[in-house]
Design a protein around this motif. Structure first.
Motif, PDB file in Angstrom:
ATOM      1  N   SER A  69       0.919  -1.229   0.037  1.00 15.34           N
ATOM      2  CA  SER A  69      -0.001  -0.089  -0.110  1.00 15.34           C
ATOM      3  C   SER A  69       0.804   1.131   0.029  1.00 15.34           C
ATOM      4  O   SER A  69       0.309   2.395  -0.323  1.00 15.34           O
ATOM      5  CB  SER A  69      -0.869   0.142   1.310  1.00 15.34           C
ATOM      6  OG  SER A  69      -0.054  -0.069   2.501  1.00 15.34           O
ATOM      7  N   TYR A  74       2.832  -0.167  -7.455  1.00 14.80           N
ATOM      8  CA  TYR A  74       1.912  -1.291  -7.388  1.00 14.80           C
ATOM      9  C   TYR A  74       0.466  -0.595  -7.287  1.00 14.80           C
ATOM     10  O   TYR A  74      -0.410  -1.099  -7.624  1.00 14.80           O
ATOM     11  CB  TYR A  74       1.958  -2.145  -6.067  1.00 14.80           C
ATOM     12  CG  TYR A  74       3.234  -2.984  -6.078  1.00 14.80           C
ATOM     13  CD1 TYR A  74       3.350  -4.090  -6.853  1.00 14.80           C
ATOM     14  CD2 TYR A  74       4.326  -2.802  -5.232  1.00 14.80           C
ATOM     15  CE1 TYR A  74       4.416  -5.054  -6.986  1.00 14.80           C
ATOM     16  CE2 TYR A  74       5.461  -3.627  -5.436  1.00 14.80           C
ATOM     17  CZ  TYR A  74       5.526  -4.641  -6.151  1.00 14.80           C
ATOM     18  OH  TYR A  74       6.541  -5.380  -6.104  1.00 14.80           O
ATOM     19  N   LEU A  75       0.692   0.770  -6.965  1.00 20.20           N
ATOM     20  CA  LEU A  75      -0.735   1.482  -6.993  1.00 20.20           C
ATOM     21  C   LEU A  75      -1.028   2.182  -8.470  1.00 20.20           C
ATOM     22  O   LEU A  75      -1.989   2.868  -8.431  1.00 20.20           O
ATOM     23  CB  LEU A  75      -0.738   2.508  -5.836  1.00 20.20           C
ATOM     24  CG  LEU A  75      -0.697   2.042  -4.657  1.00 20.20           C
ATOM     25  CD1 LEU A  75      -0.599   2.931  -3.438  1.00 20.20           C
ATOM     26  CD2 LEU A  75      -1.814   0.846  -4.223  1.00 20.20           C
ATOM     27  N   GLU A  76      -0.069   2.167  -9.350  1.00 17.09           N
ATOM     28  CA  GLU A  76      -0.150   2.936 -10.520  1.00 17.09           C
ATOM     29  C   GLU A  76      -1.471   2.533 -11.176  1.00 17.09           C
ATOM     30  O   GLU A  76      -1.951   3.298 -11.919  1.00 17.09           O
ATOM     31  CB  GLU A  76       1.052   2.764 -11.567  1.00 17.09           C
ATOM     32  CG  GLU A  76       2.397   3.567 -10.951  1.00 17.09           C
ATOM     33  CD  GLU A  76       3.523   3.249 -11.773  1.00 17.09           C
ATOM     34  OE1 GLU A  76       3.426   2.425 -12.897  1.00 17.09           O
ATOM     35  OE2 GLU A  76       4.527   4.008 -11.433  1.00 17.09           O
ATOM     36  N   GLU A  77      -1.660   1.439 -11.258  1.00 18.20           N
ATOM     37  CA  GLU A  77      -2.887   0.818 -12.405  1.00 18.20           C
ATOM     38  C   GLU A  77      -4.169   0.330 -11.310  1.00 18.20           C
ATOM     39  O   GLU A  77      -4.905   0.048 -12.186  1.00 18.20           O
ATOM     40  CB  GLU A  77      -2.263  -0.440 -13.229  1.00 18.20           C
ATOM     41  CG  GLU A  77      -1.233   0.101 -14.165  1.00 18.20           C
ATOM     42  CD  GLU A  77      -0.484  -1.311 -14.814  1.00 18.20           C
ATOM     43  OE1 GLU A  77      -1.324  -2.066 -15.059  1.00 18.20           O
ATOM     44  OE2 GLU A  77       0.278  -1.044 -15.525  1.00 18.20           O
ATOM     45  N   LEU A  78      -4.166   0.851 -10.231  1.00 13.70           N
ATOM     46  CA  LEU A  78      -5.253   0.452  -9.315  1.00 13.70           C
ATOM     47  C   LEU A  78      -6.485   1.291  -9.675  1.00 13.70           C
ATOM     48  O   LEU A  78      -6.403   2.148  -9.992  1.00 13.70           O
ATOM     49  CB  LEU A  78      -4.716   0.874  -7.915  1.00 13.70           C
ATOM     50  CG  LEU A  78      -6.136   0.514  -6.863  1.00 13.70           C
ATOM     51  CD1 LEU A  78      -5.903  -1.008  -6.850  1.00 13.70           C
ATOM     52  CD2 LEU A  78      -5.626   1.184  -5.637  1.00 13.70           C
ATOM     53  N   GLY A  79      -7.459   0.293 -10.213  1.00  5.09           N
ATOM     54  CA  GLY A  79      -8.655   0.851 -10.522  1.00  5.09           C
ATOM     55  C   GLY A  79      -8.830   1.255 -12.105  1.00  5.09           C
ATOM     56  O   GLY A  79      -9.932   1.711 -12.479  1.00  5.09           O
ATOM     57  N   GLN A  80      -7.845   1.018 -12.871  1.00  3.69           N
ATOM     58  CA  GLN A  80      -7.828   1.076 -14.058  1.00  3.69           C
ATOM     59  C   GLN A  80      -8.245  -0.369 -14.902  1.00  3.69           C
ATOM     60  O   GLN A  80      -7.977  -1.234 -14.371  1.00  3.69           O
ATOM     61  CB  GLN A  80      -6.755   1.493 -14.788  1.00  3.69           C
ATOM     62  CG  GLN A  80      -6.072   2.986 -14.448  1.00  3.69           C
ATOM     63  CD  GLN A  80      -4.966   3.394 -14.943  1.00  3.69           C
ATOM     64  OE1 GLN A  80      -4.222   2.843 -15.718  1.00  3.69           O
ATOM     65  NE2 GLN A  80      -4.437   4.407 -14.467  1.00  3.69           N
TER      66      GLN A  80
END
Length: 81
Positions: A69, A74-80
């Protein structure tokens, strides 16, 4: 005559093939009642954070992974999609 006596009398008048449906409906009502009781108990208790509710599970896995977190990679593509 009590409502339970009326229900039993009506069930006995049904064809045996429909008794299973009656039983399933009773089980559904039982499940629904238990679910409502749990919801009522949950509302009555004080609110706690997710971390507090899950504290017994924190650190229970052996892993070399860091906390993802906090890693933007690791958060760059979160939700895409």
């Amino acid at each position: 005559m009590l409502p339970l006596d009326i229900a039993i009398q009506k069930i006995q008048q049904l064809p045996p093939e429909q008794w299973q449906k009656v039983l399933e409906f009773i089980e559904f009502l039982e499940y629904q009642s238990m679910h409502q009781q749990k919801a009522t108990k949950t509302v009555e208790t004080s609110e706690i954070s997710f971390a507090e509710a899950a504290k017994e599970f924190i650190g229970c896995l052996d892993s070399d992974l860091e906390d993802l977190s906090y890693n933007p990679k690791y958060l760059e593509e979160l939700g895409q999609e």
